[in-house]
Design an enzyme around this catalytic site. Sequence first.
Site, PDB file in Angstrom:
ATOM      1  N   GLY A 114     -31.015 -29.844  44.371  1.00  0.00           N
ATOM      2  CA  GLY A 114     -29.945 -29.456  45.278  1.00  0.00           C
ATOM      3  C   GLY A 114     -30.179 -30.133  46.611  1.00  0.00           C
ATOM      4  O   GLY A 114     -29.762 -31.269  46.828  1.00  0.00           O
ATOM      5  N   ILE A 158     -20.446 -29.844  40.056  1.00  0.00           N
ATOM      6  CA  ILE A 158     -19.696 -31.073  40.266  1.00  0.00           C
ATOM      7  C   ILE A 158     -18.255 -30.745  40.671  1.00  0.00           C
ATOM      8  O   ILE A 158     -17.462 -30.246  39.862  1.00  0.00           O
ATOM      9  CB  ILE A 158     -19.723 -31.959  39.007  1.00  0.00           C
ATOM     10  CG1 ILE A 158     -21.173 -32.200  38.569  1.00  0.00           C
ATOM     11  CG2 ILE A 158     -18.982 -33.265  39.268  1.00  0.00           C
ATOM     12  CD1 ILE A 158     -22.083 -32.764  39.658  1.00  0.00           C
ATOM     13  N   THR A 159     -17.922 -31.024  41.916  1.00  0.00           N
ATOM     14  CA  THR A 159     -16.563 -30.814  42.415  1.00  0.00           C
ATOM     15  C   THR A 159     -15.603 -31.778  41.732  1.00  0.00           C
ATOM     16  O   THR A 159     -15.920 -32.948  41.532  1.00  0.00           O
ATOM     17  CB  THR A 159     -16.523 -31.033  43.934  1.00  0.00           C
ATOM     18  OG1 THR A 159     -17.428 -30.129  44.563  1.00  0.00           O
ATOM     19  CG2 THR A 159     -15.123 -30.789  44.483  1.00  0.00           C
ATOM     20  N   TYR A 170     -30.116 -44.349  45.070  1.00  0.00           N
ATOM     21  CA  TYR A 170     -30.419 -43.438  46.175  1.00  0.00           C
ATOM     22  C   TYR A 170     -29.773 -43.924  47.472  1.00  0.00           C
ATOM     23  O   TYR A 170     -29.344 -43.123  48.299  1.00  0.00           O
ATOM     24  CB  TYR A 170     -31.936 -43.281  46.340  1.00  0.00           C
ATOM     25  CG  TYR A 170     -32.634 -44.458  46.982  1.00  0.00           C
ATOM     26  CD1 TYR A 170     -32.964 -44.451  48.330  1.00  0.00           C
ATOM     27  CD2 TYR A 170     -32.985 -45.577  46.235  1.00  0.00           C
ATOM     28  CE1 TYR A 170     -33.607 -45.519  48.914  1.00  0.00           C
ATOM     29  CE2 TYR A 170     -33.636 -46.647  46.809  1.00  0.00           C
ATOM     30  CZ  TYR A 170     -33.946 -46.620  48.148  1.00  0.00           C
ATOM     31  OH  TYR A 170     -34.585 -47.692  48.719  1.00  0.00           O
ATOM     32  N   ASN A 183     -23.648 -39.275  53.886  1.00  0.00           N
ATOM     33  CA  ASN A 183     -23.551 -39.283  55.348  1.00  0.00           C
ATOM     34  C   ASN A 183     -22.091 -39.255  55.782  1.00  0.00           C
ATOM     35  O   ASN A 183     -21.719 -38.562  56.740  1.00  0.00           O
ATOM     36  CB  ASN A 183     -24.246 -40.523  55.920  1.00  0.00           C
ATOM     37  CG  ASN A 183     -25.760 -40.387  55.925  1.00  0.00           C
ATOM     38  OD1 ASN A 183     -26.295 -39.287  55.966  1.00  0.00           O
ATOM     39  ND2 ASN A 183     -26.455 -41.512  55.862  1.00  0.00           N
ATOM     40  N   ARG A 203       1.722  -7.767  66.284  1.00  0.00           N
ATOM     41  CA  ARG A 203       1.170  -6.433  66.054  1.00  0.00           C
ATOM     42  C   ARG A 203       1.151  -5.634  67.354  1.00  0.00           C
ATOM     43  O   ARG A 203       0.682  -6.124  68.388  1.00  0.00           O
ATOM     44  CB  ARG A 203      -0.250  -6.560  65.500  1.00  0.00           C
ATOM     45  CG  ARG A 203      -1.014  -5.255  65.332  1.00  0.00           C
ATOM     46  CD  ARG A 203      -0.478  -4.425  64.204  1.00  0.00           C
ATOM     47  NE  ARG A 203      -1.399  -3.341  63.860  1.00  0.00           N
ATOM     48  CZ  ARG A 203      -1.078  -2.313  63.100  1.00  0.00           C
ATOM     49  NH1 ARG A 203       0.136  -2.226  62.584  1.00  0.00           N
ATOM     50  NH2 ARG A 203      -1.965  -1.387  62.834  1.00  0.00           N
ATOM     51  N   GLN A 251      -6.881  -7.716  77.256  1.00  0.00           N
ATOM     52  CA  GLN A 251      -7.761  -8.765  77.771  1.00  0.00           C
ATOM     53  C   GLN A 251      -8.912  -9.059  76.821  1.00  0.00           C
ATOM     54  O   GLN A 251      -9.297 -10.222  76.627  1.00  0.00           O
ATOM     55  CB  GLN A 251      -8.317  -8.368  79.146  1.00  0.00           C
ATOM     56  CG  GLN A 251      -9.087  -9.499  79.814  1.00  0.00           C
ATOM     57  CD  GLN A 251      -9.628  -9.081  81.170  1.00  0.00           C
ATOM     58  OE1 GLN A 251     -10.448  -8.161  81.265  1.00  0.00           O
ATOM     59  NE2 GLN A 251      -9.161  -9.752  82.226  1.00  0.00           N
ATOM     60  N   GLY A 266      -7.636  -3.645  59.296  1.00  0.00           N
ATOM     61  CA  GLY A 266      -7.697  -3.380  57.859  1.00  0.00           C
ATOM     62  C   GLY A 266      -6.903  -4.385  57.049  1.00  0.00           C
ATOM     63  O   GLY A 266      -7.265  -4.709  55.909  1.00  0.00           O
ATOM     64  N   GLU A 323     -22.956 -30.409  50.446  1.00  0.00           N
ATOM     65  CA  GLU A 323     -23.174 -31.711  51.114  1.00  0.00           C
ATOM     66  C   GLU A 323     -24.183 -31.597  52.250  1.00  0.00           C
ATOM     67  O   GLU A 323     -24.032 -32.202  53.310  1.00  0.00           O
ATOM     68  CB  GLU A 323     -21.846 -32.306  51.576  1.00  0.00           C
ATOM     69  CG  GLU A 323     -20.975 -32.700  50.391  1.00  0.00           C
ATOM     70  CD  GLU A 323     -19.906 -33.708  50.721  1.00  0.00           C
ATOM     71  OE1 GLU A 323     -20.156 -34.589  51.569  1.00  0.00           O
ATOM     72  OE2 GLU A 323     -18.826 -33.616  50.117  1.00  0.00           O
TER      73      GLU A 323
END
Length: 409
Positions: A157, A183-184, A258, A266, A294, A305, A366, A389
């Site tokens: 990893g 794996i995306t 590599y 990067n 709201r 404030q 909520g 990453e």
Amino acid sequence: MGRFILRFPAQETEFLMQAGFPDGMRSPLTSLGEEERFFQQAVRDFARSEIAPRVAAMDAKEAMDPALIRKLFELGLMGVEIPERFAGAGSSFFAAVLVVEELSAVDPAVAVLVDVQNTLVINALLRYGTEEQQRRHLPRLASDTVGAYALSEAGSGSDAFALRCTAVRAGDDWILNGQKLWITNGAEAGLYIVFANVDPDSGYRGITAFLVDRNTPGLSVGRREQKLGIRASSTTEVVLDGCRVPGGNLLGEVGLGYRIAIATLNEGRIGIGAQMVGLAQGALDHTLRYTRQREQFGRSVSEFQGVQFQLAQMATDVEAARLLVYNAARLRDGGFPYIRQAAMAKLFASQAAQRVASECVDLHGGYGFTSEYPVAKLYRDAKIGTIYEGTTNMQLQTIAKLLLREAGN
């Protein structure tokens, strides 16, 4: 009907080269030009009109809508940096960062599909692919083929180069065996960049990258992860069992995988930084609307404030993260050193996104804890930013190492 491709302007950086920088300025300041703002708005409009209506259903089904993926290709968002001669948009890395940011404000799951395609898969092919490999694969990636980046394994990893997947030469071919995890785009991909070790005794020096088509015998997509966030984005196992890959599918040179991984990751950090900036901005936008509408104690929540201070702090965090990300992307496009800035951008943006998303849930009360309001999903999506990453600790390690190296020069 012909394809409509949203073309992004090429990034202009010559003025930075010529002008130089004032004493003490470490990197160029950034701003968006008129054309960049126009295209940013075009992507924003697309995200709101085409993605927003699908977000809840895709998150519940944990699957990307295939019709949406086709629209991403039609608009040119899946091949931002691919040259026009290969049917791409022919634009810059910075333009891809803008795309990721705007998509993330609506759905970070969609954004990461686009991000991996552009910043990892396509950039690896543009930098290391042969002319023949580019002619064969880039038009596909620009028009109809999703790419995936198969580096991670169960035991690798943060230590990305502790690979156990092997590649053995068999005549002119290579035989790949191993198991890739997390794996995306694994479920949707038609092309995988697979990293395997041709000489395990040599450690990372044996790691080599291969281009592997989905229909290659011996490659199969395994279990799909059930995740906390970005659920529509597929994260899968990829199994290689006697997978025979032609020698012409070697990406780069033997043993230099590599270097390919380091260089692309990067750049990928900047893309994840952009994802987190977009996510935080989306959460803040929802919260600004909610607090104005709201009412409590006879007036709008936004009139208190204490709430105003919270909104101001979140907006400052988002803007700071955006400038870090934009600056890293500009540096990369301009040919300046950018690795430290990329790590800083990813580090700060991922942490800021978690802070902002969490506070936005608080300000919704909520309601923020329910799936009825988008901030709940964005809160879940934000968590992955400090993990994939490169974890937070990996970014800190990179930044510290480069700082000390620069201080010694």
